[in-house]
Design an enzyme around this catalytic site. Structure first.
Site, PDB file in Angstrom:
ATOM      1  N   HIS A 366       0.812  -1.212   0.000  1.00 32.85           N
ATOM      2  CA  HIS A 366       0.000   0.000   0.000  1.00 32.85           C
ATOM      3  C   HIS A 366       0.843   1.259   0.000  1.00 32.85           C
ATOM      4  O   HIS A 366       0.404   2.285  -0.500  1.00 32.85           O
ATOM      5  CB  HIS A 366      -1.011  -0.049   1.138  1.00 32.85           C
ATOM      6  CG  HIS A 366      -2.088  -1.007   0.805  1.00 32.85           C
ATOM      7  ND1 HIS A 366      -2.060  -2.319   1.211  1.00 32.85           N
ATOM      8  CD2 HIS A 366      -3.174  -0.886   0.015  1.00 32.85           C
ATOM      9  CE1 HIS A 366      -3.103  -2.940   0.707  1.00 32.85           C
ATOM     10  NE2 HIS A 366      -3.800  -2.099  -0.013  1.00 32.85           N
ATOM     11  N   ARG A 473     -10.662   3.760  -2.226  1.00 31.83           N
ATOM     12  CA  ARG A 473     -10.123   3.106  -1.025  1.00 31.83           C
ATOM     13  C   ARG A 473     -10.388   3.997   0.189  1.00 31.83           C
ATOM     14  O   ARG A 473      -9.603   4.895   0.491  1.00 31.83           O
ATOM     15  CB  ARG A 473      -8.617   2.881  -1.176  1.00 31.83           C
ATOM     16  CG  ARG A 473      -8.236   1.868  -2.243  1.00 31.83           C
ATOM     17  CD  ARG A 473      -6.725   1.678  -2.276  1.00 31.83           C
ATOM     18  NE  ARG A 473      -6.325   0.489  -2.996  1.00 31.83           N
ATOM     19  CZ  ARG A 473      -5.824   0.486  -4.230  1.00 31.83           C
ATOM     20  NH1 ARG A 473      -5.665   1.626  -4.884  1.00 31.83           N
ATOM     21  NH2 ARG A 473      -5.468  -0.655  -4.786  1.00 31.83           N
ATOM     22  N   ARG A 509     -15.201   1.355  -1.653  1.00 32.81           N
ATOM     23  CA  ARG A 509     -14.802   0.104  -1.019  1.00 32.81           C
ATOM     24  C   ARG A 509     -14.733   0.383   0.483  1.00 32.81           C
ATOM     25  O   ARG A 509     -14.067   1.349   0.906  1.00 32.81           O
ATOM     26  CB  ARG A 509     -13.429  -0.310  -1.564  1.00 32.81           C
ATOM     27  CG  ARG A 509     -12.991  -1.731  -1.253  1.00 32.81           C
ATOM     28  CD  ARG A 509     -12.034  -1.851  -0.108  1.00 32.81           C
ATOM     29  NE  ARG A 509     -10.795  -1.128  -0.218  1.00 32.81           N
ATOM     30  CZ  ARG A 509      -9.692  -1.587  -0.834  1.00 32.81           C
ATOM     31  NH1 ARG A 509      -9.694  -2.736  -1.423  1.00 32.81           N
ATOM     32  NH2 ARG A 509      -8.602  -0.870  -0.810  1.00 32.81           N
ATOM     33  N   ASN A 631      -4.486  -7.536  -7.069  1.00 38.10           N
ATOM     34  CA  ASN A 631      -3.286  -7.398  -6.220  1.00 38.10           C
ATOM     35  C   ASN A 631      -3.283  -8.488  -5.159  1.00 38.10           C
ATOM     36  O   ASN A 631      -2.283  -9.176  -4.953  1.00 38.10           O
ATOM     37  CB  ASN A 631      -3.264  -6.046  -5.500  1.00 38.10           C
ATOM     38  CG  ASN A 631      -3.284  -4.877  -6.447  1.00 38.10           C
ATOM     39  OD1 ASN A 631      -2.951  -5.021  -7.613  1.00 38.10           O
ATOM     40  ND2 ASN A 631      -3.691  -3.723  -5.956  1.00 38.10           N
ATOM     41  N   ASP A 632      -4.411  -8.602  -4.479  1.00 36.56           N
ATOM     42  CA  ASP A 632      -4.498  -9.645  -3.457  1.00 36.56           C
ATOM     43  C   ASP A 632      -4.740 -11.017  -4.078  1.00 36.56           C
ATOM     44  O   ASP A 632      -4.142 -12.001  -3.669  1.00 36.56           O
ATOM     45  CB  ASP A 632      -5.619  -9.323  -2.460  1.00 36.56           C
ATOM     46  CG  ASP A 632      -5.121  -8.416  -1.352  1.00 36.56           C
ATOM     47  OD1 ASP A 632      -4.046  -8.702  -0.805  1.00 36.56           O
ATOM     48  OD2 ASP A 632      -5.792  -7.415  -1.047  1.00 36.56           O
ATOM     49  N   ARG A 642       2.641 -10.227  -1.748  1.00 35.74           N
ATOM     50  CA  ARG A 642       2.763  -9.044  -2.610  1.00 35.74           C
ATOM     51  C   ARG A 642       3.753  -8.037  -2.054  1.00 35.74           C
ATOM     52  O   ARG A 642       4.198  -7.122  -2.746  1.00 35.74           O
ATOM     53  CB  ARG A 642       1.386  -8.403  -2.824  1.00 35.74           C
ATOM     54  CG  ARG A 642       0.771  -7.825  -1.574  1.00 35.74           C
ATOM     55  CD  ARG A 642      -0.699  -7.462  -1.771  1.00 35.74           C
ATOM     56  NE  ARG A 642      -0.904  -6.045  -2.026  1.00 35.74           N
ATOM     57  CZ  ARG A 642      -2.109  -5.464  -2.076  1.00 35.74           C
ATOM     58  NH1 ARG A 642      -3.208  -6.193  -1.909  1.00 35.74           N
ATOM     59  NH2 ARG A 642      -2.232  -4.189  -2.306  1.00 35.74           N
ATOM     60  N   CYS A 679     -10.054  -4.409 -10.671  1.00 33.48           N
ATOM     61  CA  CYS A 679      -9.557  -3.144 -10.123  1.00 33.48           C
ATOM     62  C   CYS A 679      -8.152  -3.260  -9.526  1.00 33.48           C
ATOM     63  O   CYS A 679      -7.727  -2.386  -8.798  1.00 33.48           O
ATOM     64  CB  CYS A 679     -10.520  -2.589  -9.082  1.00 33.48           C
ATOM     65  SG  CYS A 679     -10.622  -3.600  -7.606  1.00 33.48           S
TER      66      CYS A 679
END
Ligand code: PEP
Ligand code: MG
Length: 755
Positions: A366, A473, A509, A631-632, A642, A679
């Site tokens: 992040h 986010r 989100r 990403n996850d 990651r 996304c």
């Protein structure tokens, strides 16, 4: 037992005089070792300097044969001195010649000496030499003797680095030469400017004090200021949301109020060193231990301690303890840091930085995402950057190629100017596409949306011509502030986003905390695998008070308009259903309290845990859409953290397993009539985006920088021609799938490259 190290203050004073004196390098070092040996009643004192070729060269000695100076050289792993250089740890031995690592050098004449004590000379976290003392008698040096020698080594570091030419003479690489280091691109772009170090550095000019009493007072005051800042953290309501945050913060406070730490610092100051030098010494010790600790818990503790050292240094230099961005920045600088959390990075948002260099960070962490959000060119994983750069050094950050040029020469500066111009032209070309439809040559409409998290992202929606916000986010607002955002400020932010977006859709989100998104001052506890831990929707459902406040804020922010909410990392159907039920309760609450409910509510699940791909049937009737968070999802699919580049970059997204999985997800969604989008950051890469649209995805959400290149790519594609060939490659067996797709794209003249 003789108190041979009991007079460091006298020694420090004398060292200061020698260091200030005008003399040849060799003479200075010779005087230094004579001083140390004399004051400390050691029979021998020697300095070994690490050469450019990674050998250890004897550069000064009192007690050994002078003829060995500049002649005796040892490999980095040779002898006791080598052992110290390699480990970065002090070594005290009662009878050195009997030690298995002892390497006998007859030319030095060291036969009669038994007791041995050596400490590393560290500079910028790197061992640049070794300082040793020896005595004829067999004895083990006391702990405070080791300590004192380490302090002296710290004071000597600058002198050794600057003064002692090794044979053949070589300039200190840090002083003038241009150096190029490599890193991973986290935020694309180019930046040029003077370096600014995040971890405060202590200038050698501030190493000594004339007045230890006044200095001790200064230190005590700074410690009190530091403790007060931690008290403020403790009273903030951030601590209310994690299970045992108070205890964690109390532990942090205990560290800061540790009388042993304070006493050691004061003792160092009383020996004639400045408060900054004392803290710097403590920081070196902690950093050294951190580098050598394998145990993650210990590393975390050492990191806390190092953080405390840094905070105290900032207080001493007149800043505040947290002191990141706002203080001192002039804009146009390149920030160099060992590591920064997402919250710390965000503190730099208004500082006008030209670029950011991080030594430790993974591309999809992040912190990296925040860096991209800020639109600042950023490189991560640039090992050794802080050691190679001095504050104010001119640096070029090439976050197109992944290089950091320190003190660039004229050729590099010229090349930079050309590249920078080309980049501006390219950006202008993307800008020209802004109002063109995002449609393939055969007429397929692709929705290109923005990943955002801050109000400052809003402008990019207009600049890029994005169709809306595919992922907002919401946790970023929490990460940037020291205290939990009150409901009013949450409503305020959501309203601002909705107002700005107008008719364009915004998918909020809900809070995605945990993993690497840790609130300031709140510890994640002792999870071994935070990415697999108590995070995202799991955390939110276990903290319904916090979660419902956010849902209430979202419902109220709409003021009767439409609301789209998605829940992060849903792993099983029940989590989605439970979260949706809470949202509905908040809608009821707002009606009961006279607020206008949203005219339309859409709820979605983020597919980030592979298990959800096999549970879509169970949420199909309740969910309005699915958003694939690659990403996850990819970290779980490939079992590759990651946050760890060594593993996360090992597995290619453009590979058959990943493509087949995404293909399956897409067709499951189609089967259940669930709109689906992607996304993850990967959607911003033209080749990866091409694969996604070939698989049937029609909505991609990405960082602003990706929209131009992806739109350019898709406007050059004829899917009716590309897809059959892509499908054939997908069901084939050739070893290099990525290259196969690249060749198909090249033959069809699909615009994947920048120019
Ligand atoms: C993802 O995991 O792909 C995602 C978009 O969420 P985040 O990166 O915020 O975890
Ligand atoms: Mg995610």
């Amino acid at each position: 037992m003789p108190q041979i190290f009991s007079v460091p203050r006298l020694l420090i004073n004398r060292l200061r005089d020698v260091m200030a004196g005008d003399m040849e390098a060799d003479t200075r070092l010779q005087k230094v070792v004579t001083l140390i040996a004399g004051t400390m009643i050691a029979d021998v004192c020697s300095i070994y300097k690490r050469t450019e070729t990674d050998e250890l060269e004897l550069v000064a000695t009192e007690g050994l044969a002078l003829s060995a100076v500049h002649q005796t050289r040892m490999a980095l792993d040779e002898g006791l001195v080598g052992q110290i250089a390699l480990s970065g740890e002090p070594l005290s031995i009662q009878d050195a010649p009997r030690h298995p690592a002892f390497s006998y050098r007859p030319e030095t004449g060291e036969d009669p000496y038994h007791a041995f004590l050596g400490v590393p000379i560290l500079r910028g976290g790197r061992v640049i030499g070794v300082l040793t003392v020896q005595n004829r008698t067999e004895r083990l040096y006391e702990e405070d003797e080791v300590d004192s020698l380490q302090t002296i080594a710290m004071v000597l570091a600058e002198v050794v680095a600057a003064d002692a030419p090794t044979q053949p003479s070589a300039p200190d690489p840090r002083e003038s030469r241009s150096v190029t280091l490599r890193g991973r691109i986290l935020g694309e772009g180019l930046g040029l400017g003077p370096a600014r170090l995040h971890d405060p550095i202590v200038s050698p000019a501030r190493y000594f004090t004339e007045d230890p009493d006044a200095e001790a007072l200064r230190l005590r005051r700074a410690l009190r200021q530091l403790q007060a800042s931690i008290d403020r953290m403790l009273t903030s309501d951030v601590s209310a949301i994690f299970g045992e945050p108070r205890e964690v913060l109390e532990a942090y406070k205990m560290l800061a109020s540790d009388p042993v730490w304070a006493a050691r610092l004061e003792e160092t100051v009383r020996s004639g060193l400045s408060a900054e030098a004392a803290v710097d010494r403590s920081r070196r010790e902690h950093r050294n231990k951190l580098d050598n600790a394998a145990d993650p818990y210990l590393r975390e503790r050492m990191h806390d301690l190092e953080d405390l050292d840094n905070r105290l240094l900032r207080v001493l230099s007149g800043g505040d303890a947290a002191g990141t961005a706002d203080g001192g920045g002039e804009g146009g600088e390149v920030l160099i840091a060992r590591r920064l959390g997402p919250a710390e990075l965000l503190e730099y948002r208004n500082s006008g930085l030209a670029a950011i260099i991080l030594e430790e960070v993974a591309p999809s962490s992040h912190a990296a995402i925040v860096a991209r959000t800020l639109g600042i060119p950023t490189l991560g994983g640039v090992t050794g950057a802080s050691a190679a750069v001095s504050p104010g050094d001119q640096v070029i950050v090439d976050a197109e190629e992944g290089t950091l040029h320190v003190r660039p020469d004229q050729d590099l500066l010229d090349a930079y100017a050309t590249r920078s111009l080309m980049r501006t032209e390219r950006q202008a070309a993307f800008q020209a596409l802004r109002d063109q439809p995002s449609r393939t040559r055969d007429g397929e409409e692709i929705s290109l949306m923005l990943n955002a998290g801050l109000a400052l992202d809003l402008e990019t929606m207009d600049k890029t011509g994005a169709d809306g916000i595919g992922l907002f986010r919401t946790e970023f607002q929490f990460l940037v502030s020291d205290t939990l955002p009150k409901m009013d400020s949450q409503i305020g932010l959501y309203r601002q986003i909705l107002d700005y977006a107008g008719n364009r859709p915004v998918h909020f989100r809900t809070l995605d905390l945990g993993g690497d998104k840790i609130l300031p001052n709140a510890n994640r506890g002792d999870e071994e695998n935070p990415a697999l831990g108590w995070r995202s929707i799991r955390f939110a459902l276990d903290r319904p008070g916090l979660f419902r406040r956010q849902l209430r804020a979202l419902v109220r922010a709409c003021e009767g308009g439409p609301l789209s909410v998605m829940f992060p990392m849903v792993t099983k159907a029940e989590e989605f259903l439970e979260a949706k039920a809470l949202l509905m309760k908040e809608v009821e609450w707002s009606v009961a309290h006279g607020f206008t409910p949203p005219c339309e509510i859409r709820t979605g699940a983020m597919l980030e845990a592979p298990a959800l791909a096999f549970a879509l049937a169970e949420i199909a009737d309740e969910a309005d859409f699915i958003s694939v968070g690659t990403n996850d999802l990819m970290q779980f699919f490939h079992a590759a953290d990651r946050m760890v580049p060594a593993v996360s970059e090992r597995y290619d997204f453009v590979s058959r397993p990943a493509m087949r999985f995404l293909d399956m997800i897409q067709s499951e969604c189609r089967k259940y009539d669930l709109p689906v989008s992607v996304c993850g950051e990967i959607a911003s890469h033209p080749l990866e985006a091409l694969c996604l649209i070939a698989l049937g995805y029609r909505s991609l959400s990405m960082p602003a920088a990706g929209i131009g290149p992806v739109k350019r790519m898709l406007r050059s594609v004829d899917l009716s021609v590309f897809v059959p060939e892509f499908r054939a490659a997908l069901s084939g067996r050739s070893p290099d799938f990525r290259n196969e797709v690249l060749s198909i794209a090249a033959l069809q003249k699909i615009a994947l490259k920048d120019s």
